[in-house]
Design a protein around this motif. Structure first.
Motif, PDB file in Angstrom:
ATOM      1  N   ASP A  98       0.956  -1.189  -0.019  1.00 23.64           N
ATOM      2  CA  ASP A  98       0.063  -0.119  -0.139  1.00 23.64           C
ATOM      3  C   ASP A  98       0.896   1.154  -0.014  1.00 23.64           C
ATOM      4  N   VAL A  99       0.813   1.999  -1.063  1.00 27.10           N
ATOM      5  CA  VAL A  99       1.702   3.138  -1.122  1.00 27.10           C
ATOM      6  C   VAL A  99       1.056   4.219  -0.786  1.00 27.10           C
ATOM      7  N   GLY A 100       1.370   5.295   0.149  1.00 29.48           N
ATOM      8  CA  GLY A 100       0.792   6.536   0.786  1.00 29.48           C
ATOM      9  C   GLY A 100      -0.229   5.710   1.725  1.00 29.48           C
ATOM     10  N   CYS A 101       0.310   5.031   2.691  1.00 34.25           N
ATOM     11  CA  CYS A 101      -0.610   4.179   3.625  1.00 34.25           C
ATOM     12  C   CYS A 101      -1.122   4.800   4.619  1.00 34.25           C
ATOM     13  N   CYS A 102      -0.820   6.080   4.893  1.00 36.64           N
ATOM     14  CA  CYS A 102      -1.255   6.823   6.043  1.00 36.64           C
ATOM     15  C   CYS A 102      -0.825   6.049   7.383  1.00 36.64           C
ATOM     16  N   ARG A 103      -1.879   5.893   8.169  1.00 36.47           N
ATOM     17  CA  ARG A 103      -1.556   5.257   9.539  1.00 36.47           C
ATOM     18  C   ARG A 103      -1.553   3.593   9.317  1.00 36.47           C
ATOM     19  N   TRP A 163      -4.316   4.690  -2.677  1.00 41.92           N
ATOM     20  CA  TRP A 163      -5.589   5.250  -2.394  1.00 41.92           C
ATOM     21  C   TRP A 163      -5.529   6.882  -2.426  1.00 41.92           C
ATOM     22  N   ASP A 164      -5.987   7.377  -3.300  1.00 41.15           N
ATOM     23  CA  ASP A 164      -5.993   8.707  -3.532  1.00 41.15           C
ATOM     24  C   ASP A 164      -4.644   9.365  -3.385  1.00 41.15           C
ATOM     25  N   VAL A 165      -3.638   9.044  -4.151  1.00 41.65           N
ATOM     26  CA  VAL A 165      -2.320   9.240  -4.057  1.00 41.65           C
ATOM     27  C   VAL A 165      -1.684   9.859  -5.543  1.00 41.65           C
ATOM     28  N   ILE A 166      -2.134   9.197  -6.634  1.00 40.48           N
ATOM     29  CA  ILE A 166      -1.528   9.813  -7.873  1.00 40.48           C
ATOM     30  C   ILE A 166      -1.760  11.220  -8.122  1.00 40.48           C
ATOM     31  N   GLU A 167      -2.745  11.693  -7.830  1.00 39.10           N
ATOM     32  CA  GLU A 167      -3.071  13.340  -8.026  1.00 39.10           C
ATOM     33  C   GLU A 167      -2.182  14.196  -7.367  1.00 39.10           C
ATOM     34  N   HIS A 168      -1.534  13.678  -6.345  1.00 37.23           N
ATOM     35  CA  HIS A 168      -0.444  14.352  -5.440  1.00 37.23           C
ATOM     36  C   HIS A 168       1.102  14.418  -6.275  1.00 37.23           C
ATOM     37  N   ILE A 169       1.263  13.651  -6.826  1.00 38.80           N
ATOM     38  CA  ILE A 169       2.675  13.377  -7.417  1.00 38.80           C
ATOM     39  C   ILE A 169       3.144  14.278  -8.864  1.00 38.80           C
ATOM     40  N   LEU A 191      -5.545   1.931  -8.359  1.00 37.48           N
ATOM     41  CA  LEU A 191      -5.576   3.248  -8.006  1.00 37.48           C
ATOM     42  C   LEU A 191      -7.038   3.691  -8.036  1.00 37.48           C
ATOM     43  N   ARG A 192      -7.229   4.327  -6.797  1.00 32.87           N
ATOM     44  CA  ARG A 192      -8.382   5.214  -6.690  1.00 32.87           C
ATOM     45  C   ARG A 192      -7.798   7.001  -6.528  1.00 32.87           C
ATOM     46  N   THR A 193      -8.480   7.622  -7.408  1.00 34.42           N
ATOM     47  CA  THR A 193      -8.220   8.893  -7.706  1.00 34.42           C
ATOM     48  C   THR A 193      -9.326   9.762  -8.165  1.00 34.42           C
ATOM     49  N   PRO A 194      -9.503  11.073  -7.728  1.00 40.03           N
ATOM     50  CA  PRO A 194     -10.488  12.057  -8.217  1.00 40.03           C
ATOM     51  C   PRO A 194     -10.842  11.778  -9.470  1.00 40.03           C
ATOM     52  N   ASN A 195     -12.017  11.615 -10.182  1.00 37.63           N
ATOM     53  CA  ASN A 195     -12.307  11.570 -11.560  1.00 37.63           C
ATOM     54  C   ASN A 195     -12.546  12.856 -12.288  1.00 37.63           C
ATOM     55  N   LYS A 196     -11.946  13.119 -13.351  1.00 36.02           N
ATOM     56  CA  LYS A 196     -11.842  14.528 -13.950  1.00 36.02           C
ATOM     57  C   LYS A 196     -13.488  15.019 -14.269  1.00 36.02           C
ATOM     58  N   GLN A 197     -14.182  14.147 -14.848  1.00 37.69           N
ATOM     59  CA  GLN A 197     -15.576  14.584 -15.346  1.00 37.69           C
ATOM     60  C   GLN A 197     -16.304  14.842 -14.030  1.00 37.69           C
ATOM     61  N   GLY A 198     -16.180  13.814 -12.860  1.00 39.60           N
ATOM     62  CA  GLY A 198     -17.225  13.996 -11.768  1.00 39.60           C
ATOM     63  C   GLY A 198     -16.739  15.372 -10.961  1.00 39.60           C
ATOM     64  N   GLN A 199     -15.391  15.584 -11.072  1.00 41.20           N
ATOM     65  CA  GLN A 199     -14.652  16.847 -10.293  1.00 41.20           C
ATOM     66  C   GLN A 199     -15.472  18.200 -10.861  1.00 41.20           C
ATOM     67  N   MET A 200     -15.443  18.206 -12.352  1.00 40.34           N
ATOM     68  CA  MET A 200     -16.176  19.214 -13.060  1.00 40.34           C
ATOM     69  C   MET A 200     -17.758  19.333 -12.600  1.00 40.34           C
ATOM     70  N   ILE A 201     -18.237  18.334 -12.659  1.00 40.01           N
ATOM     71  CA  ILE A 201     -19.524  18.649 -12.601  1.00 40.01           C
ATOM     72  C   ILE A 201     -19.804  19.135 -10.993  1.00 40.01           C
ATOM     73  N   LYS A 202     -19.092  18.745 -10.096  1.00 34.76           N
ATOM     74  CA  LYS A 202     -19.148  19.258  -8.698  1.00 34.76           C
ATOM     75  C   LYS A 202     -18.763  20.838  -8.742  1.00 34.76           C
ATOM     76  N   LEU A 287     -12.325   7.738  -9.555  1.00 30.59           N
ATOM     77  CA  LEU A 287     -12.189   6.558 -10.422  1.00 30.59           C
ATOM     78  C   LEU A 287     -11.579   5.443  -9.650  1.00 30.59           C
ATOM     79  N   ASN A 288     -12.011   4.194  -9.902  1.00 32.37           N
ATOM     80  CA  ASN A 288     -11.325   2.821  -9.387  1.00 32.37           C
ATOM     81  C   ASN A 288     -10.514   2.156 -10.806  1.00 32.37           C
ATOM     82  N   CYS A 289      -9.449   2.125 -10.971  1.00 31.26           N
ATOM     83  CA  CYS A 289      -8.714   1.778 -11.866  1.00 31.26           C
ATOM     84  C   CYS A 289      -7.707   0.447 -11.661  1.00 31.26           C
TER      85      CYS A 289
END
Length: 295
Positions: A98-103, A163-169, A191-202, A287-289
């Protein structure tokens, strides 16, 4: 701190290398104005400026940020449990990183499910907590994982999770190529990361109605936002194959009360799922990829 507009720091898209961007909108966070831009070639969303970690540390209350991360880790437990339905059965003890494993909560659950699981993170206090809570399974690494590759040597894994890591790299291609070195043939990166289309809707549809209870993009931390096509391109550039990509459950849009929660769960989310399966439009919050190492 005086609000200021900082010159854009992207000369080229970190994914496709293109040098032309389209302005999407601007946002303000921690006293800074950020430009959110879209690559004209691949469509990746990027935030300008990209704040280096030393600058981010200066303008962010680290103790507060750490408390926020602890809260996020605790909130993720339900998602972690659902995730195991996507993984192969743990009876043969697949090795997981687990990369970016937090606690370390995900690693702790993975061990309970029968996996030989380990974790790495950039934050020493998280790694210290994880090692004291779940055994000596955790290590501190640098942001591009070069140190992880060196520390782990010939060790390889069946599954690597982000888990929500790649968007920070800063350098996502180098980062994922380092991950691929740690995969066994046939192994997969989740990878779980914010989805472009969903974020734009928000940003354009929900935020005007619900205000600050709707969080989106967060350019001070999320320096790029991927869509499904971007994730497929990232996989190909790293000699991986995207074998799964679907919208994730809309976990939260802020605490807006029971009525909003009802609408979110029983109206908005079913509509998102239907649009994906009928039209292919991926409008989910995240996104779950799965990216698989074929050779």
């Amino acid at each position: 701190m005086t609000t200021q507009l900082i010159p854009a720091t992207y000369a080229h898209c970190p994914l496709c290398g293109n040098g032309e961007f389209r302005f999407v909108f601007h946002d303000k966070s921690e006293g800074f104005h950020f430009l959110v831009l879209e690559c004209r070639k691949c469509g990746l969303l990027v935030s300008n400026p990209r704040l280096k970690q030393r600058i981010f540390n200066k303008i962010t209350d680290i103790d507060s940020h750490e408390s926020h991360q602890i809260e996020v880790c605790a909130r993720n437990l339900g998602k972690y449990e659902r995730f195991f339905k996507l993984l192969p059965a743990g009876g043969q003890h697949p090795r997981v990183l687990d990369v970016g494993c937090c606690r370390g909560e995900f690693v702790g659950l993975a061990v309970k499910h029968g996996y030989d699981a380990y974790g790495v993170d950039m934050v020493p206090v998280f790694v210290e907590y994880a090692n004291s809570s779940f055994g000596r399974r955790f290590a501190v690494v640098d942001s591009e994982l070069g140190s992880a590759v060196e520390k782990l040597g010939d060790t390889t894994f069946d599954i690597i999770t982000l888990w929500d890591v790649i968007e920070h790299i800063d350098e996502p291609i180098e980062f994922c190529r380092n991950l691929a070195k740690l995969l066994r043939p046939g192994g997969s990166i989740f990878l779980r990361t914010p989805n472009k289309q969903g974020q734009m809707i928000k940003r354009w549809v929900l935020h005007p109605f619900f205000g600050d209870g709707i969080t989106y993009i967060n350019p001070i931390e999320h320096i790029q936002i991927f869509g499904p096509s971007n994730m497929r391109m990232l996989a190909e550039l790293c000699e991986l194959k995207m074998t799964y990509c679907e919208p994730s459950v809309v976990e939260a849009y802020g605490d807006r009360g029971k009525l909003f929660d009802f609408i979110k769960r029983y109206v908005f989310w079913p509509a998102v799922q239907s649009s994906f399966y009928v039209t292919g439009w991926n409008l989910g919050h995240s996104l779950n990829c799965v990216l698989t190492k074929i050779t």
